[in-house]
Structure formats: C-alpha cells, structure tokens
Design an enzyme around this catalytic site. Structure first.
Site, mmCIF file in Angstrom:
data_model
loop_
_atom_site.group_PDB
_atom_site.id
_atom_site.type_symbol
_atom_site.label_atom_id
_atom_site.label_comp_id
_atom_site.label_asym_id
_atom_site.label_seq_id
_atom_site.Cartn_x
_atom_site.Cartn_y
_atom_site.Cartn_z
ATOM 1 N NE ARG A 224 -10.713 33.568 -82.571
ATOM 2 C CZ ARG A 224 -9.405 33.772 -82.590
ATOM 3 N NH1 ARG A 224 -8.939 34.919 -83.080
ATOM 4 N NH2 ARG A 224 -8.565 32.880 -82.139
ATOM 5 C CG HIS A 272 -6.903 34.640 -88.639
ATOM 6 N ND1 HIS A 272 -8.053 34.027 -88.175
ATOM 7 C CD2 HIS A 272 -6.164 34.905 -87.528
ATOM 8 C CE1 HIS A 272 -8.004 33.924 -86.860
ATOM 9 N NE2 HIS A 272 -6.870 34.459 -86.446
#
Length: 309
Positions: A224, A272
């Site tokens: 993250r 991502h």
C-alpha cells in the site's frame, strides 16, 4: 433470492455474474449505488465511496474484490459488527510474485542500463551481479508474501521475511515485530513490501529504514502506498543511496500528474496492476463466503476490524 450489491467496473460485474451462476443458488447482482443494490444482503466491492454501505438496511456481510481492506477501515460509516472478508486468491499471489520478480531481476541484471545503451547504440557491458546470494527482504510474509519469498529463494537469493507474529518458511530467515525491523533492513539489496496497511505499517519504509539498506538498493512496493514516506524515498533516490524503485501503489491513486515519481529517472510507476482480481479463480472463495454469511457462519478470511487485516 440472495441479493448482491456490486461496486466496481461493469465488465467485472458481468464476470462475477457469470462465474457465480454455477456456484450459488438463485441470486441477483446489482450496482451498489442503485436502489436495487442498496437492498443487498452481501456487498461485493472494491473501494466504494465513503458512506455507500451505511444505506444498506439488509446488509449482512462485505466481501472485498482484493486482499486489501484499508478502504473499509477508513470509512467510519461501515458497521463494525458486519463480517468483512478479504480475497485470498492463489492466482493473485502468483501474479504479484511474477511482478515482484520481474522488477527485481530487471534491476539485478541492469535492465535500465542496457535499454539506455541500446537506444544510444552503445556496446557497454557491466560486471554481472552474483547469480546467487543477493539479499532480498520481504515485508509481509502472509498468503502472498510467503509465495514471493519462496520464489526468490528458489532463484538463489538469500531471503529474509518480516512479519508481525512468528512464522516459519523453509529457507527464509524470519524477523518478527518492530524490535527486529532494523536488523531485517540491514544491508538489504532488494526490498519488497506486500504488507497490509495498518497503523503499524503506515510509514514503515522511512529514512531510518532506507539508511540501513545497502547503497544502491532497489525498493519494490506492491503493498500500500502510505507504507512509504515519499519524501524520504525521493531523498534516498536523489542521493543515490537507493538505486531505484518499482512502485505499484501510492498514497493517492491515480498518482497526481505533478508527483515527482512520474519523472524521476530511477522510479518505475505501475498503475496498481501487479495483481488484478480474476473472477474465474476467485469465484469459489467468494461463493463460499456468501454461503457462510447467509447461513450465519464465520466466513473464511474474515478480517479482524480491530487489527485492520
């Protein structure tokens, strides 16, 4: 009739409708933000808008379309008495391990240097790094990180694993808890983070951590974005202490166009995509979770709201 409220891309909703059709009794799947979706029994979501789940009076459980649950943790309107299920799909572990290995091996074998040399038509060999013994550290050795660690080890790297609680993985030197983080980081040549985002992991890759790695080390983040202090990483890249970084996750997504990561010569930005959800391989797990939620049983991979994963 089971009612599923879906938040994500329309193409993904069609895929889930198709794959769940052979695994569940009668159900309907609707967009979460539409009236039919608000009547859902189960929410199948990825990063819904804050407050979206607070208007679902029949909601009995939430299933994420990925392993990360930080979006839910940050939404204080989500009822904490509902089961929250993270997706633990072996296909995602394989995909993320492929991405991490791709980035690491490209660095290890000087891919950037040779691409530049080719573009400039220069024959410019460099000394090869050792084929065995390179020091790799995996931050987070759960369902995904454990696979990554084992695959690096199979290629001959000397692999360390960092975890919150004691674990044992063949061929991996383990470090546990904040007290052992500095020892874990010492002299690493490649760092791979696949940690969940919790208060304890936010900012874990900071100047203190980076100062301990080997000069010229490479940082890979598939966990993250907020686990990295961006200014600290950029400073380490500018000084040359960190030789490069491959980043798939960011504190703000999409990454703002003004961010220095876009233009830094030693940063590789990925949008991502290191491990994308596959409805075909994840459908059994999602169907089992829905069945458990509807029956009032604890679903597999239920998240602890207090711990954040």
């Amino acid at each position: 009739m089971i009612r599923i409220g879906f938040y994500g891309h329309d193409d993904d909703m069609a895929a889930w409708r198709r794959t769940l059709a052979t695994r569940l009794p009668a159900f309907e799947i609707s967009r979460l933000l539409e009236p039919a979706g608000q009547e859902c029994d189960v929410a199948l979501v990825w990063a819904p808008p804050p407050g979206a789940l607070s208007d679902c009076p029949n909601l009995r459980g939430i299933i994420m379309q990925g392993q990360g649950v930080d979006h839910m943790m940050h939404d204080t309107t989500v009822p904490r008495d509902l089961p929250l299920v993270r997706l633990v799909d072996p296909d995602m572990a394989s995909a993320l391990s492929q991405w991490a290995l791709l980035c690491a091996l490209d660095f290890w074998r000087d891919g950037d240097h040779y691409r530049t040399a080719q573009a400039e038509k220069r024959w410019d060999p460099r000394p090869q790094r050792p084929a065995a013994g390179g020091r790799v550290g995996i931050l987070g050795v759960g369902a995904i990180g454990g696979v990554i660690a084992s695959r690096f080890a199979a290629l001959g790297f000397a692999v360390r694993g960092y975890a919150r609680s004691p674990k044992s993985i063949d061929g991996i030197e383990m470090f546990v808890g904040a007290d052992q983080l500095n020892a874990f980081a010492e002299d690493l040549q490649i760092v791979v983070s696949v940690l969940p985002l919790t208060p304890d992991t936010t900012g874990i890759i900071d100047a203190g951590f980076l100062n301990r790695v080997t000069p010229g080390a490479f940082v890979i983040n598939g966990g993250r974005g907020p686990q990295i202090i961006d200014d600290d990483l950029l400073a380490a890249l500018d000084s040359g202490h960190v030789g490069g970084a491959a980043l798939d996750v960011f504190a703000t997504e999409p990454l703002p166009q003004t961010h220095r990561y876009w233009t830094h010569p030693n940063v590789r930005v990925w949008p991502h995509v290191a491990a994308q959800t596959n409805a075909e391989t994840a459908a059994d797990q999602v169907a089992a979770a829905i069945d458990s939620i509807m029956a009032g049983r604890r679903p597999k991979n239920q998240v602890d709201w207090a711990r954040g994963y």
